[in-house]
Write an enzyme that holds these catalytic residues in place. Structure first.
Site, PDB file in Angstrom:
ATOM      1  N   ARG A   1     -11.148  50.957  73.887  1.00 51.74           N
ATOM      2  CA  ARG A   1     -11.160  52.210  73.314  1.00 51.74           C
ATOM      3  C   ARG A   1     -12.453  52.939  72.875  1.00 51.74           C
ATOM      4  NH1 ARG A   1      -6.276  50.260  71.406  1.00 51.74           N
ATOM      5  NH2 ARG A   1      -4.563  50.792  72.944  1.00 51.74           N
TER       6      ARG A   1
ATOM      7  N   LYS B   1     -21.575  63.214  78.089  1.00 48.27           N
ATOM      8  CA  LYS B   1     -20.539  63.113  79.464  1.00 48.27           C
ATOM      9  C   LYS B   1     -20.888  61.674  80.305  1.00 48.27           C
ATOM     10  CE  LYS B   1     -20.052  67.786  81.086  1.00 48.27           C
ATOM     11  NZ  LYS B   1     -20.502  68.478  82.292  1.00 48.27           N
TER      12      LYS B   1
ATOM     13  N   GLU C   1     -33.493  69.762  87.478  1.00 48.17           N
ATOM     14  CA  GLU C   1     -32.745  70.133  86.246  1.00 48.17           C
ATOM     15  C   GLU C   1     -33.550  70.811  84.951  1.00 48.17           C
ATOM     16  OE1 GLU C   1     -29.678  69.487  86.295  1.00 48.17           O
ATOM     17  OE2 GLU C   1     -29.090  67.820  87.610  1.00 48.17           O
TER      18      GLU C   1
ATOM     19  N   LYS D   1     -30.551  71.187  75.530  1.00 45.94           N
ATOM     20  CA  LYS D   1     -29.488  70.769  76.012  1.00 45.94           C
ATOM     21  C   LYS D   1     -28.690  70.291  74.334  1.00 45.94           C
ATOM     22  CE  LYS D   1     -26.589  67.857  78.888  1.00 45.94           C
ATOM     23  NZ  LYS D   1     -26.407  66.868  80.021  1.00 45.94           N
TER      24      LYS D   1
ATOM     25  N   GLU E   1     -17.578  71.364  76.771  1.00 46.33           N
ATOM     26  CA  GLU E   1     -17.711  72.292  77.783  1.00 46.33           C
ATOM     27  C   GLU E   1     -16.580  73.350  77.948  1.00 46.33           C
ATOM     28  OE1 GLU E   1     -19.228  70.548  81.275  1.00 46.33           O
ATOM     29  OE2 GLU E   1     -18.587  72.015  82.724  1.00 46.33           O
TER      30      GLU E   1
ATOM     31  N   ARG F   1     -21.534  75.738  77.409  1.00 44.22           N
ATOM     32  CA  ARG F   1     -22.130  74.393  77.945  1.00 44.22           C
ATOM     33  C   ARG F   1     -21.989  74.584  79.562  1.00 44.22           C
ATOM     34  NH1 ARG F   1     -21.139  68.100  76.590  1.00 44.22           N
ATOM     35  NH2 ARG F   1     -22.562  67.247  78.183  1.00 44.22           N
TER      36      ARG F   1
ATOM     37  N   ASN G   1     -24.126  74.182  84.473  1.00 45.08           N
ATOM     38  CA  ASN G   1     -23.816  74.060  85.717  1.00 45.08           C
ATOM     39  C   ASN G   1     -24.381  74.828  86.826  1.00 45.08           C
ATOM     40  OD1 ASN G   1     -21.933  72.150  85.176  1.00 45.08           O
ATOM     41  ND2 ASN G   1     -20.219  73.484  84.515  1.00 45.08           N
TER      42      ASN G   1
ATOM     43  N   HIS H   1     -24.785  73.935  90.313  1.00 41.31           N
ATOM     44  CA  HIS H   1     -23.863  72.735  90.579  1.00 41.31           C
ATOM     45  C   HIS H   1     -22.718  72.823  91.425  1.00 41.31           C
ATOM     46  CE1 HIS H   1     -26.838  71.130  87.893  1.00 41.31           C
ATOM     47  NE2 HIS H   1     -26.192  69.769  87.962  1.00 41.31           N
TER      48      HIS H   1
ATOM     49  N   HIS I   1     -23.037  70.060  94.083  1.00 41.86           N
ATOM     50  CA  HIS I   1     -22.192  68.902  94.496  1.00 41.86           C
ATOM     51  C   HIS I   1     -21.449  68.896  95.823  1.00 41.86           C
ATOM     52  CE1 HIS I   1     -21.122  68.140  89.667  1.00 41.86           C
ATOM     53  NE2 HIS I   1     -22.413  67.754  90.144  1.00 41.86           N
TER      54      HIS I   1
ATOM     55  N   HIS J   1     -29.082  64.359  94.069  1.00 38.98           N
ATOM     56  CA  HIS J   1     -28.653  65.534  93.266  1.00 38.98           C
ATOM     57  C   HIS J   1     -29.415  66.701  92.762  1.00 38.98           C
ATOM     58  CE1 HIS J   1     -25.868  66.872  89.842  1.00 38.98           C
ATOM     59  NE2 HIS J   1     -26.809  66.817  89.017  1.00 38.98           N
TER      60      HIS J   1
HETATM   61  N1  LIG Z   1     -23.701  62.675  82.453  1.00 36.11           N
HETATM   62  C1  LIG Z   1     -24.406  63.701  82.633  1.00 36.11           C
HETATM   63  O1  LIG Z   1     -24.247  64.778  81.655  1.00 36.11           O
HETATM   64  C2  LIG Z   1     -25.054  63.986  83.895  1.00 36.11           C
HETATM   65  C3  LIG Z   1     -25.999  64.984  84.136  1.00 36.11           C
HETATM   66  C4  LIG Z   1     -26.515  65.144  85.470  1.00 36.11           C
HETATM   67  C5  LIG Z   1     -26.432  64.191  86.233  1.00 36.11           C
HETATM   68  N2  LIG Z   1     -25.645  63.001  86.280  1.00 36.11           N
HETATM   69  C6  LIG Z   1     -25.590  62.047  87.087  1.00 36.11           C
HETATM   70  O2  LIG Z   1     -26.591  61.272  87.108  1.00 36.11           O
HETATM   71  C7  LIG Z   1     -26.810  60.678  88.506  1.00 36.11           C
HETATM   72  C8  LIG Z   1     -28.036  60.978  89.141  1.00 36.11           C
HETATM   73  O3  LIG Z   1     -29.165  60.369  88.429  1.00 36.11           O
HETATM   74  P1  LIG Z   1     -30.399  59.806  88.850  1.00 36.11           P
HETATM   75  O4  LIG Z   1     -31.130  60.863  89.411  1.00 36.11           O
HETATM   76  O5  LIG Z   1     -31.471  59.186  87.404  1.00 36.11           O
HETATM   77  O6  LIG Z   1     -29.990  58.658  89.775  1.00 36.11           O
HETATM   78  P2  LIG Z   1     -30.296  57.110  89.684  1.00 36.11           P
HETATM   79  O7  LIG Z   1     -29.655  56.655  88.622  1.00 36.11           O
HETATM   80  O8  LIG Z   1     -29.775  56.731  91.049  1.00 36.11           O
HETATM   81  O9  LIG Z   1     -32.069  56.943  89.925  1.00 36.11           O
HETATM   82  C9  LIG Z   1     -32.613  57.397  91.068  1.00 36.11           C
HETATM   83  C10 LIG Z   1     -33.294  56.164  91.612  1.00 36.11           C
HETATM   84  O10 LIG Z   1     -34.435  55.848  90.893  1.00 36.11           O
HETATM   85  C11 LIG Z   1     -34.660  54.525  90.507  1.00 36.11           C
HETATM   86  N3  LIG Z   1     -35.256  54.499  89.294  1.00 36.11           N
HETATM   87  C12 LIG Z   1     -34.831  55.028  87.923  1.00 36.11           C
HETATM   88  N4  LIG Z   1     -35.718  54.888  87.066  1.00 36.11           N
HETATM   89  C13 LIG Z   1     -36.963  54.380  87.556  1.00 36.11           C
HETATM   90  C14 LIG Z   1     -38.162  53.847  87.291  1.00 36.11           C
HETATM   91  N5  LIG Z   1     -38.514  54.376  85.867  1.00 36.11           N
HETATM   92  N6  LIG Z   1     -38.902  53.233  88.117  1.00 36.11           N
HETATM   93  C15 LIG Z   1     -38.531  53.276  89.432  1.00 36.11           C
HETATM   94  N7  LIG Z   1     -37.460  53.391  89.937  1.00 36.11           N
HETATM   95  C16 LIG Z   1     -36.489  54.180  89.088  1.00 36.11           C
HETATM   96  C17 LIG Z   1     -33.355  54.130  90.462  1.00 36.11           C
HETATM   97  O11 LIG Z   1     -32.847  52.615  90.612  1.00 36.11           O
HETATM   98  C18 LIG Z   1     -32.589  54.882  91.745  1.00 36.11           C
HETATM   99  O12 LIG Z   1     -32.812  54.376  92.980  1.00 36.11           O
HETATM  100  C19 LIG Z   1     -25.635  61.348  89.377  1.00 36.11           C
HETATM  101  O13 LIG Z   1     -24.631  60.427  89.533  1.00 36.11           O
HETATM  102  C20 LIG Z   1     -25.350  62.537  88.614  1.00 36.11           C
HETATM  103  O14 LIG Z   1     -23.862  62.861  88.591  1.00 36.11           O
HETATM  104  C21 LIG Z   1     -24.786  62.917  85.040  1.00 36.11           C
HETATM  105 ZN   LIG Z   2     -27.040  68.051  87.534  1.00 32.25          ZN
END
Ligand SMILES: NC(=O)c1ccc[n+]([C@@H]2O[C@H](COP(=O)([O-])OP(=O)(O)OC[C@H]3O[C@@H](n4cnc5c(N)ncnc54)[C@H](O)[C@@H]3O)[C@@H](O)[C@H]2O)c1
Ligand SMILES: [Zn+2]
Length: 353
Positions: free
Chosen positions: A121, A143, A185, A220, A230, A234, A238, A241, A245, A257
């Protein structure tokens, strides 16, 4: 080093500074009991680059380190991997005084965060975002989620980390395309309510990444402090988005993304102008900055397809959907429309018929 304190259901710091990565052991020592166990969750792109530094720093601080290395990419954010992680935490005998550390982009952050939120939990969770997108967006605000076949982020929890450590030095290894992803972003913060950031972004930011990241984290922070779960402001995060999405899903994640969000933001801006809700100069301003930072601006999917996928999205409330519309440079508002009017909205935004 810049420290930004986030006061939500848990108060925590986001620390930003070049070269901070190997201070993780010392930093974590101040947050959890000595000799605790740490589960380091990473992916197979990031771990080979930074795993040794982080593991070494954690072990030097007296922690016992376990690792889970997922394949890089969105597919790792699924129920199968989450279950694997839960079982590994249980096998390793993790308790509520132990900690999950996420070292990676948003995928790893969301997956590891949800595992930490649900195992026993909820156990402590420390974030080391390594992609630009994770630094400015996904690591702040609590999130966490995994994807289901029916849609992105459909299963998740609000779970705040105990600290977030951003080391912009790691961005040197981030592939260009993902850098652009994070820029989408960053531009989003500008258009939802940060005209000062837009001015910075119109200049040369090569040597001011730390400042840009800090401005986004602070923005943020202000939003999540006002609306942790949200229900109001907040939602502005989006912007772009709803279409974004849908575009990600329709492309089977070939369009990443941020690129999908960029297309979605411009679509929202053009639709807002068509609805006479937005300053007419905005779409060109936005398109200029999106292009400058290597982002896509053309929607490859038909309006009707976008609407169909968008309606599977969690932001639907009954027969209405809440959209975010820019109204002027650096200002956006929430806007409700009937689900049945969504195709027309995307047509107004310039999506093909
Ligand atoms: N929780 C939230 O509030 C929130 C907000 C926005 C997005 N997201 C989520 O985040 C995800 C996208 O995140 P992302 O773009 O970071 O994707 P990701 O985690 O897939 O990273 C992108 C790519 O970059 C590589 N990478 C990351 N850091 C690196 C570095 N320093 N050097 C070399 N390679 C590196 C990773 O291995 C991957 O191949 C989605 O799933 C999205 O839904 C969540
Ligand atoms: Zn986003």
């Amino acid at each position: 080093m810049t420290t930004i304190t986030v006061k939500t259901s848990r108060t925590y710091d986001v620390v930003i500074g070049k070269g901070l990565l190997d201070s993780i052991g010392a930093r974590l020592s101040g947050l959890i009991p000595p000799k605790s166990a740490v589960f380091l969750v990473s992916d197979d792109h990031v771990y080979p680059l930074y795993g040794e530094t982080v593991c070494g720093a954690l072990e030097a601080a007296g922690f016992t380190v376990f690792t889970h290395i997922a394949p890089a990419g969105e597919r790792s954010k699924d129920a199968h991997r989450l279950t694997k992680l839960w079982l590994q935490l249980a096998d390793a005998g993790f308790t509520r005084s132990d900690c999950v550390v996420a070292l990676g982009g948003g995928v790893i952050g969301d997956l590891a965060g949800f595992a930490a939120a649900t195992y026993l939990r909820g156990i402590p969770y420390y974030q080391v975002p390594t992609s630009l997108l994770a630094m400015v967006d996904s690591s702040v605000g609590g999130k966490t989620a995994i994807n289901l076949a029916a849609g992105k982020n459909l299963c998740g929890a609000f779970w705040q980390p105990i600290e977030v450590l951003c080391d912009p030095a790691v961005l040197t290894t981030l592939p260009e395309d993902y850098l652009a992803d994070g820029m989408a972003e960053i531009l989003k913060y500008g258009y939802i309510g940060n005209p000062a950031l837009l001015e910075v972004l119109a200049g040369d930011i090569k040597n001011s990444m730390e400042d840009v990241i800090a401005r986004c984290v602070a923005h943020k922070r202000d939003i999540v402090e006002a609306d942790e779960r949200e229900s109001g402001i907040r939602r502005l995060l989006n912007l772009g988005h709803t279409a974004g999405h849908a575009i990600e899903k329709l492309s089977e994640h070939r369009i990443p993304h941020g690129h999908a969000v960029a297309i979605g933001m411009l679509l929202a801006a053009k639709a807002a102008v068509a609805l006479s809700l937005c300053d007419e100069s905005l779409p060109a301003h936005m398109e200029g900055l999106l292009t400058r930072y290597g982002l896509d601006t053309v929607c490859p999917y038909r309006a009707e397809e976008l609407a169909r996928y968008a309606l599977l999205d969690k932001k639907r409330t009954g027969n209405h959907i809440t959209l975010i519309l820019p109204t002027a440079i650096g200002k956006s508002v929430t806007y409700q429309i009937a689900a049945s009017a969504l195709t027309d909205f995307f047509l107004k935004g310039g999506a093909p018929a």
